[in-house]
Design an enzyme around this catalytic site. Structure first.
Site, PDB file in Angstrom:
ATOM      1  N   GLU A  98      -4.110  -7.751  -6.185  1.00  0.00           N
ATOM      2  CA  GLU A  98      -5.450  -7.920  -6.748  1.00  0.00           C
ATOM      3  C   GLU A  98      -5.424  -8.904  -7.912  1.00  0.00           C
ATOM      4  OE1 GLU A  98      -6.013  -3.710  -7.062  1.00  0.00           O
ATOM      5  OE2 GLU A  98      -6.046  -3.676  -4.870  1.00  0.00           O
ATOM      6  N   GLY A 180      -6.180  -0.462   0.413  1.00  0.00           N
ATOM      7  CA  GLY A 180      -7.536   0.050   0.294  1.00  0.00           C
ATOM      8  C   GLY A 180      -8.330  -0.021   1.585  1.00  0.00           C
ATOM      9  N   SER A 220      -2.378   1.901   1.552  1.00  0.00           N
ATOM     10  CA  SER A 220      -2.909   3.075   2.253  1.00  0.00           C
ATOM     11  C   SER A 220      -1.862   4.151   2.533  1.00  0.00           C
ATOM     12  CB  SER A 220      -3.617   2.651   3.545  1.00  0.00           C
ATOM     13  OG  SER A 220      -4.694   1.772   3.249  1.00  0.00           O
TER      14      SER A 220
HETATM   15  P1  13P Z   1      -4.144   1.894  -1.615  1.00  0.00           P
HETATM   16  O1  13P Z   1      -3.104   2.984  -1.566  1.00  0.00           O
HETATM   17  O2  13P Z   1      -5.458   2.342  -2.149  1.00  0.00           O
HETATM   18  O3  13P Z   1      -4.226   1.158  -0.319  1.00  0.00           O
HETATM   19  O4  13P Z   1      -3.596   0.823  -2.717  1.00  0.00           O
HETATM   20  C1  13P Z   1      -2.315   0.349  -2.622  1.00  0.00           C
HETATM   21  C2  13P Z   1      -2.014  -0.429  -3.834  1.00  0.00           C
HETATM   22  O5  13P Z   1      -2.555  -1.504  -4.034  1.00  0.00           O
HETATM   23  C3  13P Z   1      -1.069   0.138  -4.807  1.00  0.00           C
HETATM   24  O6  13P Z   1      -0.733  -0.784  -5.783  1.00  0.00           O
END
Ligand code: 13P
Length: 262
Positions: A98, A180, A220
């Site tokens: 991100e 996500g 996830s």
């Molecule tokens: P999720 O588990 O919500 O997919 O996020 C993974 C993540 O980016 C952990 O840093």
């Protein structure tokens, strides 16, 4: 070579002060004494001290989601490695997808953060991962190789107190298309990339360091898929986003790791 599993929760930009504190307290209750795996939570920076207080003397460590690589000065909005150590952080996430893709962080910036974290006594969790179009285009290994090589440029193998980079650094493989989205990489897909990362670390450093370095999977991870992922030989833990915001879910993932460690 048996590597201790390491399960970390990345809370991202979620919760409030009260809810951060409640979540940390609930985790202390559920998994605070767990010694078979390493655990950490990474709350938003404004709640680091609140969460640190709630974690108390439990075995759950504190991590930050980001930092800046300069010591101090005119860097509005940024937080130094020193400040993170000062509020009790052991870990810092560097190069989360991100930050790469939403904020626009480059490998050069991420490399400077990794170097700074290590020199200030913080343990970086370096995230790497390919975009969906890169996977579909057959570029996964090339992208991962480039990120790992660039992000570790100039990073030494030995540290104070006889520790090595493997004691200090964790690499987290987080395929961007699995973050996500509820779409997890299969254990086979993750294992394939993890094994390639380990081979690359062997080329960049040496076989011993490669065998000791922990590589987490992120994207996830949930209570119902954690065991299958963690059971694979080169998957040494998980970096958990969404499921780390619910104490029972994060605890279940940690317990899946504990069972595999027995
Ligand atoms: P999720 O588990 O919500 O997919 O996020 C993974 C993540 O980016 C952990 O840093």
């Amino acid at each position: 070579m048996s590597r201790k599993l390491f399960i970390a929760g990345n809370w991202k930009m979620n919760l409030s002060r009260a809810r951060s504190s409640d979540l940390a307290a609930a985790l202390v209750e559920e998994i605070g004494k767990e010694a078979a795996v390493d655990t950490a939570v990474c709350p938003p920076s404004c709640y680091l001290m609140t969460v640190q207080q709630a974690l108390g003397v439990s075995r759950i460590d504190l991590g930050a989601q980001n930092m800046w690589y300069e010591d101090q000065g005119a860097y509005t909005g940024e937080i130094s490695a020193d400040m993170l150590v000062d509020v009790g952080c052991k870990y810092v996430i560097c190069g989360h997808s991100e930050r790469r893709h939403v904020i626009g962080e480059s490998d050069e910036v991420i490399n400077r953060k990794v170097l700074k974290a290590l020199s200030e006594g913080l343990n970086p969790i370096l995230c790497v991962g390919e975009l969906l179009e890169q996977r579909d285009g057959g570029q996964t290994m090339e992208v991962i190789r480039q990120q790992v090589t660039r992000d570790l440029e100039g990073v030494g193998a030995s540290y104070a107190g006889g520790t090595t980079l493997a004691d200090r650094l964790t690499i987290a493989y987080e395929p961007v298309w699995a973050i996500g989205t509820g779409r997890t990489a299969t254990p086979d897909q993750a294992q394939e990339v993890h094994a390639a990362v380990r081979t690359l670390i062997g080329e960049l450093y040496d076989e011993t360091l490669a065998a000791e370095l922990r590589i987490q999977y992120g994207g996830s991870v949930k209570p119902d898929n954690a065991a299958a992922l963690l059971a694979r030989p080169d998957i040494d833990g998980a970096l958990v986003g969404g499921a780390s915001l619910k104490a029972p879910d994060f605890a279940a993932i940690v317990r899946a790791g504990v069972e595999l460690s027995d």
